[in-house]
Write an enzyme that holds these catalytic residues in place. Sequence first.
Site: not given
Ligand code: URA
Length: 237
Positions: A100
Amino acid sequence: MRLDRYLTLCDLGTRREVKELIASGRVSVAGLTVLNPGAAVDGPVTLDGESVDYRPLVAIMMNKPAGLLTATTDRRQGTVLDLLPPRDRRREPAPVGRLDKDTTGLLLITDDGQAAHALISPKSGVEKRYRALLDKPVDQSDVEAFAQGLRLSDFEALPARLEPGEGCVAYCTVHEGKFHQVKRMFAARGRKVLALHRERVGSLWLPDTLAPGEYAYLDMDTWNRLRGEAGLGPWKE
Ligand code: URA
């Protein structure tokens, strides 16, 4: 191999562009300036005094900083690929899976599409370990719930390992990477993730020496080890 071909394989430009580099006297072989594009490469090559090495594939580990998208391009926002020099972007590498925008930590970037696919496939079972800062600490009942596999709104998460850390820190190891997976797993247990950092993919840990935004090239042995963990044979050109 001819010098001009070697330089194009090093991603320093098209055949015409590297010929111009050579003609401008910026390229040396074995310490001597070479002006002939057809000269044989029979020693270490430098451009402007910096060594030039031929990399058969792009395999990069990055410490992804917060604030960049895990994408190859975006019209409005910066992406992790913006951190790479043009010579590596020319190979059109892509991030392996997705972190993310606010997640930090280990991100692999490669033009080895086969490995990229295998490394993120739940079938290959390659572990991804995250360090999460939560609004509340986790307890043994959370550890058990993660180990059983959590039911989320649209899918059932595979069993995952949860290790409580100090205070509100917890370590979570998963084998899959659905959208917002780790955040949603914690949300299913009533916790909010305040910060998420990926520490490890398979046997590869993000080294402390790599600051946010920095990256390093992986050597072939390391890349082939990761390929092996994803169920693939060694990389072939
Ligand atoms: N899980 C998440 O919620 N976000 C990420 O960036 C990676 C794994």
